[in-house]
Design a protein around this motif. Structure first.
Motif, PDB file in Angstrom:
ATOM      1  N   LEU A  89       2.798  18.047  56.698  1.00  0.00           N
ATOM      2  CA  LEU A  89       4.213  17.516  57.359  1.00  0.00           C
ATOM      3  C   LEU A  89       3.815  15.968  57.679  1.00  0.00           C
ATOM      4  CD1 LEU A  89       4.832  20.202  59.742  1.00  0.00           C
ATOM      5  CD2 LEU A  89       6.229  19.618  58.019  1.00  0.00           C
ATOM      6  N   ARG A  90       2.808  15.573  58.335  1.00  0.00           N
ATOM      7  CA  ARG A  90       2.636  14.348  58.799  1.00  0.00           C
ATOM      8  C   ARG A  90       2.703  13.342  57.512  1.00  0.00           C
ATOM      9  NH1 ARG A  90      -1.903  11.639  62.744  1.00  0.00           N
ATOM     10  NH2 ARG A  90      -0.412   9.841  63.541  1.00  0.00           N
ATOM     11  N   VAL A  91       1.902  13.960  56.565  1.00  0.00           N
ATOM     12  CA  VAL A  91       1.732  12.863  55.413  1.00  0.00           C
ATOM     13  C   VAL A  91       2.988  12.794  54.713  1.00  0.00           C
ATOM     14  CG1 VAL A  91       0.763  12.861  52.979  1.00  0.00           C
ATOM     15  CG2 VAL A  91      -0.404  14.248  54.754  1.00  0.00           C
ATOM     16  N   VAL A  92       3.869  13.602  54.589  1.00  0.00           N
ATOM     17  CA  VAL A  92       5.205  13.536  54.091  1.00  0.00           C
ATOM     18  C   VAL A  92       6.268  12.555  54.871  1.00  0.00           C
ATOM     19  CG1 VAL A  92       7.499  14.513  53.290  1.00  0.00           C
ATOM     20  CG2 VAL A  92       5.187  15.534  52.665  1.00  0.00           C
ATOM     21  N   LEU A  93       6.164  12.684  56.127  1.00  0.00           N
ATOM     22  CA  LEU A  93       7.054  11.984  57.104  1.00  0.00           C
ATOM     23  C   LEU A  93       6.454  10.955  57.577  1.00  0.00           C
ATOM     24  CD1 LEU A  93       9.846  11.859  58.457  1.00  0.00           C
ATOM     25  CD2 LEU A  93       8.909  13.044  60.398  1.00  0.00           C
ATOM     26  N   GLU A  94       5.154  10.482  57.861  1.00  0.00           N
ATOM     27  CA  GLU A  94       4.667   9.426  58.479  1.00  0.00           C
ATOM     28  C   GLU A  94       3.552   8.856  57.437  1.00  0.00           C
ATOM     29  OE1 GLU A  94       2.936   9.990  62.329  1.00  0.00           O
ATOM     30  OE2 GLU A  94       4.617  11.683  62.532  1.00  0.00           O
ATOM     31  N   ARG A  95       3.309   9.343  56.293  1.00  0.00           N
ATOM     32  CA  ARG A  95       2.488   8.740  55.495  1.00  0.00           C
ATOM     33  C   ARG A  95       1.008   8.612  55.974  1.00  0.00           C
ATOM     34  NH1 ARG A  95       7.430   6.784  54.178  1.00  0.00           N
ATOM     35  NH2 ARG A  95       8.096   6.928  52.105  1.00  0.00           N
ATOM     36  N   VAL A  96       0.803   9.584  56.971  1.00  0.00           N
ATOM     37  CA  VAL A  96      -0.662   9.279  57.508  1.00  0.00           C
ATOM     38  C   VAL A  96      -1.371  10.683  57.004  1.00  0.00           C
ATOM     39  CG1 VAL A  96      -1.960   9.726  59.668  1.00  0.00           C
ATOM     40  CG2 VAL A  96       0.388   8.427  59.589  1.00  0.00           C
ATOM     41  N   VAL A  97      -2.652  10.456  56.716  1.00  0.00           N
ATOM     42  CA  VAL A  97      -3.660  10.953  56.095  1.00  0.00           C
ATOM     43  C   VAL A  97      -5.059  11.030  56.965  1.00  0.00           C
ATOM     44  CG1 VAL A  97      -4.848  12.056  54.194  1.00  0.00           C
ATOM     45  CG2 VAL A  97      -2.710  10.924  53.950  1.00  0.00           C
ATOM     46  N   GLY A  98      -5.307  12.010  57.452  1.00  0.00           N
ATOM     47  CA  GLY A  98      -6.459  11.864  58.568  1.00  0.00           C
ATOM     48  C   GLY A  98      -6.229  10.649  59.652  1.00  0.00           C
ATOM     49  N   ASP A  99      -7.252   9.825  59.239  1.00  0.00           N
ATOM     50  CA  ASP A  99      -7.038   8.646  60.182  1.00  0.00           C
ATOM     51  C   ASP A  99      -6.277   7.325  59.436  1.00  0.00           C
ATOM     52  OD1 ASP A  99      -7.975   9.740  62.740  1.00  0.00           O
ATOM     53  OD2 ASP A  99      -9.918   9.278  62.275  1.00  0.00           O
ATOM     54  N   LEU A 100      -5.977   7.584  58.292  1.00  0.00           N
ATOM     55  CA  LEU A 100      -5.517   6.434  57.521  1.00  0.00           C
ATOM     56  C   LEU A 100      -3.974   6.566  57.452  1.00  0.00           C
ATOM     57  CD1 LEU A 100      -6.158   4.348  55.459  1.00  0.00           C
ATOM     58  CD2 LEU A 100      -6.209   6.146  53.586  1.00  0.00           C
ATOM     59  N   ARG A 101      -3.534   5.457  57.324  1.00  0.00           N
ATOM     60  CA  ARG A 101      -2.003   5.320  57.250  1.00  0.00           C
ATOM     61  C   ARG A 101      -1.686   4.718  56.067  1.00  0.00           C
ATOM     62  NH1 ARG A 101       2.598   5.670  60.345  1.00  0.00           N
ATOM     63  NH2 ARG A 101       1.425   5.822  62.323  1.00  0.00           N
ATOM     64  N   LEU A 102      -0.987   5.343  55.108  1.00  0.00           N
ATOM     65  CA  LEU A 102      -0.710   4.840  53.721  1.00  0.00           C
ATOM     66  C   LEU A 102       0.162   3.593  54.026  1.00  0.00           C
ATOM     67  CD1 LEU A 102       0.083   8.077  51.846  1.00  0.00           C
ATOM     68  CD2 LEU A 102      -2.285   6.541  51.944  1.00  0.00           C
ATOM     69  N   PRO A 103       0.115   2.693  53.158  1.00  0.00           N
ATOM     70  CA  PRO A 103       1.136   1.508  53.345  1.00  0.00           C
ATOM     71  C   PRO A 103       2.659   1.992  53.172  1.00  0.00           C
ATOM     72  CG  PRO A 103      -0.856   1.052  51.780  1.00  0.00           C
ATOM     73  CD  PRO A 103      -0.877   2.252  52.154  1.00  0.00           C
ATOM     74  N   ASP A 104       3.468   1.279  53.618  1.00  0.00           N
ATOM     75  CA  ASP A 104       4.934   1.502  53.457  1.00  0.00           C
ATOM     76  C   ASP A 104       5.352   1.786  52.155  1.00  0.00           C
ATOM     77  OD1 ASP A 104       5.183   1.598  56.209  1.00  0.00           O
ATOM     78  OD2 ASP A 104       5.934  -0.367  56.456  1.00  0.00           O
ATOM     79  N   LYS A 105       4.755   0.901  51.179  1.00  0.00           N
ATOM     80  CA  LYS A 105       5.329   1.055  49.674  1.00  0.00           C
ATOM     81  C   LYS A 105       4.704   2.133  48.915  1.00  0.00           C
ATOM     82  CE  LYS A 105       5.871  -4.134  49.588  1.00  0.00           C
ATOM     83  NZ  LYS A 105       5.631  -5.391  48.811  1.00  0.00           N
ATOM     84  N   VAL A 106       3.932   2.988  49.864  1.00  0.00           N
ATOM     85  CA  VAL A 106       3.543   4.368  48.926  1.00  0.00           C
ATOM     86  C   VAL A 106       4.676   5.138  49.291  1.00  0.00           C
ATOM     87  CG1 VAL A 106       1.869   6.129  49.106  1.00  0.00           C
ATOM     88  CG2 VAL A 106       0.951   3.993  49.213  1.00  0.00           C
ATOM     89  N   GLN A 107       5.307   5.738  48.339  1.00  0.00           N
ATOM     90  CA  GLN A 107       6.297   6.526  48.266  1.00  0.00           C
ATOM     91  C   GLN A 107       5.786   8.004  47.890  1.00  0.00           C
ATOM     92  OE1 GLN A 107       8.824   5.507  49.920  1.00  0.00           O
ATOM     93  NE2 GLN A 107       8.410   3.606  49.399  1.00  0.00           N
ATOM     94  N   VAL A 108       6.652   9.042  48.520  1.00  0.00           N
ATOM     95  CA  VAL A 108       6.107  10.550  48.349  1.00  0.00           C
ATOM     96  C   VAL A 108       7.442  11.259  47.561  1.00  0.00           C
ATOM     97  CG1 VAL A 108       5.768  12.810  49.650  1.00  0.00           C
ATOM     98  CG2 VAL A 108       4.999  10.456  50.606  1.00  0.00           C
ATOM     99  N   VAL A 109       6.898  11.918  46.333  1.00  0.00           N
ATOM    100  CA  VAL A 109       7.381  12.811  45.616  1.00  0.00           C
ATOM    101  C   VAL A 109       7.111  14.158  45.480  1.00  0.00           C
ATOM    102  CG1 VAL A 109       8.684  13.363  43.383  1.00  0.00           C
ATOM    103  CG2 VAL A 109       8.747  10.932  44.237  1.00  0.00           C
ATOM    104  N   ALA A 110       7.348  15.138  45.565  1.00  0.00           N
ATOM    105  CA  ALA A 110       6.871  16.574  45.389  1.00  0.00           C
ATOM    106  C   ALA A 110       7.736  17.538  44.155  1.00  0.00           C
ATOM    107  CB  ALA A 110       6.947  17.349  46.662  1.00  0.00           C
ATOM    108  N   ALA A 111       7.159  18.143  43.546  1.00  0.00           N
ATOM    109  CA  ALA A 111       7.646  19.224  42.763  1.00  0.00           C
ATOM    110  C   ALA A 111       7.343  20.592  43.052  1.00  0.00           C
ATOM    111  CB  ALA A 111       7.403  18.846  41.387  1.00  0.00           C
ATOM    112  N   ALA A 112       8.405  21.611  42.806  1.00  0.00           N
ATOM    113  CA  ALA A 112       7.925  23.034  43.056  1.00  0.00           C
ATOM    114  C   ALA A 112       8.811  23.829  42.329  1.00  0.00           C
ATOM    115  CB  ALA A 112       8.527  23.065  44.659  1.00  0.00           C
ATOM    116  N   ASN A 113       8.308  24.991  41.909  1.00  0.00           N
ATOM    117  CA  ASN A 113       8.956  26.097  41.289  1.00  0.00           C
ATOM    118  C   ASN A 113       9.603  27.013  42.222  1.00  0.00           C
ATOM    119  OD1 ASN A 113       5.742  26.059  39.596  1.00  0.00           O
ATOM    120  ND2 ASN A 113       7.594  25.038  38.972  1.00  0.00           N
ATOM    121  N   PRO A 114      10.478  27.850  41.921  1.00  0.00           N
ATOM    122  CA  PRO A 114      11.187  28.598  42.744  1.00  0.00           C
ATOM    123  C   PRO A 114       9.928  29.736  43.236  1.00  0.00           C
ATOM    124  CG  PRO A 114      12.521  28.269  40.775  1.00  0.00           C
ATOM    125  CD  PRO A 114      11.453  27.434  40.591  1.00  0.00           C
ATOM    126  N   PRO A 115       9.940  29.935  44.213  1.00  0.00           N
ATOM    127  CA  PRO A 115       8.859  30.871  44.774  1.00  0.00           C
ATOM    128  C   PRO A 115       8.642  32.221  43.974  1.00  0.00           C
ATOM    129  CG  PRO A 115      10.153  30.264  46.640  1.00  0.00           C
ATOM    130  CD  PRO A 115      10.879  29.778  45.643  1.00  0.00           C
TER     131      PRO A 115
END
Length: 393
Positions: A106-132
């Motif tokens: 949740l926090r990675v996707v919205l805030e781009r925070v992983v552990g104590d590290l904040r990813l740069p603003d220019k890092v974008q998030v894309v995900a892929a999923a199959n129907p369950p």
């Protein structure tokens, strides 16, 4: 525009706007290849993180004792993206990630925070999923995680696959990156969304009560601004679509960003419809896009360029939309000339729509640019400003 190209352009625009994106589709249909191709076209590093083989600590950070304190150490993939300063984080097989892993995302996707590290603003998030039901041990995304994405359905067309095998598959468009949205365009889009929610406040928040159901697939190629796409088989926007887009303040804000990016890129109505439906769900998008199609608003920049020629629309929602857009653009511009022009527009509006003018005046008064003097138009507004508490007795 065919369905595949519509979704590819929508994907590019969403990434360019910084809105996390989730691409839905059956296994083996090229979702991962398309995302990696987008990163390669941009010359961006891409980190592929497969949800099914990860633990919560791969997103929340691994507790490490250092100098008597505990810190949450980020994994290597996050450190590589932080070092690069930009890139694409691709969360693959999202529906095979168990609930505990999805919660950590949740926090990675919205805030781009992983552990104590904040990813740069220019890092974008894309995900892929199959129907369950098509994923191995699949889990539907929880509503809080689903609401952080704009959802795109990956179309499958036998003829397009045949052409792709013979002549090569289409590559993602980079239109959103060539012409990014300006601050004025973003503010104008936010004002337009606000005007819609002013008349349809019930659509501001509709938390789904249960999981939806997926069945089959269909093309999105026939979407239009007045007829949003049939997002395949998912009844997104219905009360039970927990794992897809649904209306919330967060998703409406994302829709506004996507609207601005579409306008800047000159995207087609099909692309806009796909993105808005992917953000807020099909039901809310249907109402919003239909309302938008018939709104016929003047360009706020043109209104500010000629405020004395402006005539306030008689329809209440149009009047609200025009004034909020004009004020939003004037505030975003931050210069004295457009600030003064906006006051002249509000002064004219106050003669026929004092309530709407009061709201606009309150916003404009709170964003006075440096060097601006009290405009003459304020004399006409004294009664409504006093009633709004913006002037003393």
């Amino acid at each position: 525009m065919d369905g595949a190209r519509t979704v590819l352009e929508a994907l590019s625009i969403a990434v360019s706007a910084g809105v996390p994106t989730l691409v839905w589709g059956s296994p083996g249909t090229g979702k991962t290849s398309a995302v990696v191709a987008l990163a390669e076209s941009l010359s961006w590093p891409v980190e592929v993180v497969i949800g099914s083989i990860r633990e919560p600590s791969d997103f929340a950070g691994l507790p490490v004792i250092s100098d008597g304190t505990v810190r949450l150490a980020p994994p290597a993939w996050a450190q590589r993206l932080a070092t690069a300063g930009h890139g694409l984080l691709f969360l693959d097989e999202l529906t095979t990630a168990p609930p505990a892993v999805q919660a950590a995302m949740l926090r990675v996707v919205l805030e781009r925070v992983v552990g104590d590290l904040r990813l740069p603003d220019k890092v974008q998030v894309v995900a892929a999923a199959n129907p369950p039901e098509e994923a191995a041990d699949g889990w539907e995304p929880a509503p809080p995680l689903a609401n952080r994405f704009v959802h795109l359905d990956w179309p499958v067309d036998g003829r397009q696959i045949a052409r792709g095998l013979a002549m090569g598959f289409p590559v993602p468009s980079l239109a959103g990156f060539a012409r990014p949205a300006s601050r004025e365009q973003v503010m104008e889009a936010r004002a337009t969304v606000a005007a819609f929610l002013e008349i349809r406040p019930a659509l501001a928040l509709r938390v789904p009560s249960s999981s939806g159901t997926w069945g089959g697939s269909s093309s999105m190629g026939g979407a239009s601004a007045g007829n949003p796409p049939d997002r395949g088989a998912w009844n997104a926007g219905a009360p039970g679509s927990a794992g897809h887009g649904w209306p919330s303040p967060r998703s409406w804000e994302a829709a506004a960003k996507l609207m601005a990016a579409c306008k800047a890129a000159g995207a087609s109505p099909d692309v806009l419809a796909v993105l808005v439906a992917g953000a807020v769900g099909e039901g809310a998008a249907l109402e919003f896009l239909s309302w938008l199609e018939h709104l016929d608003l003047p360009d706020p920049m043109a209104v500010l360029a000629g405020p004395d020629a402006f005539e306030l629309p008689r329809r209440g929602d149009r009047a609200f939309a025009v004034l909020t857009s004009v004020v939003a653009v004037a505030v975003a511009a931050g210069d004295v000339e457009r600030w003064n022009a906006a006051w002249r527009v509000i002064a004219k509006a106050a003669r026929t729509a004092p309530d709407v003018a009061t709201l606009a005046a309150r916003t404009l008064a709170g964003h006075r640019p440096p060097g601006a003097e009290i405009p003459a138009a304020l004399l006409e507004l004294s009664p409504i400003l006093r009633s709004a508490g913006l002037l003393g007795d």
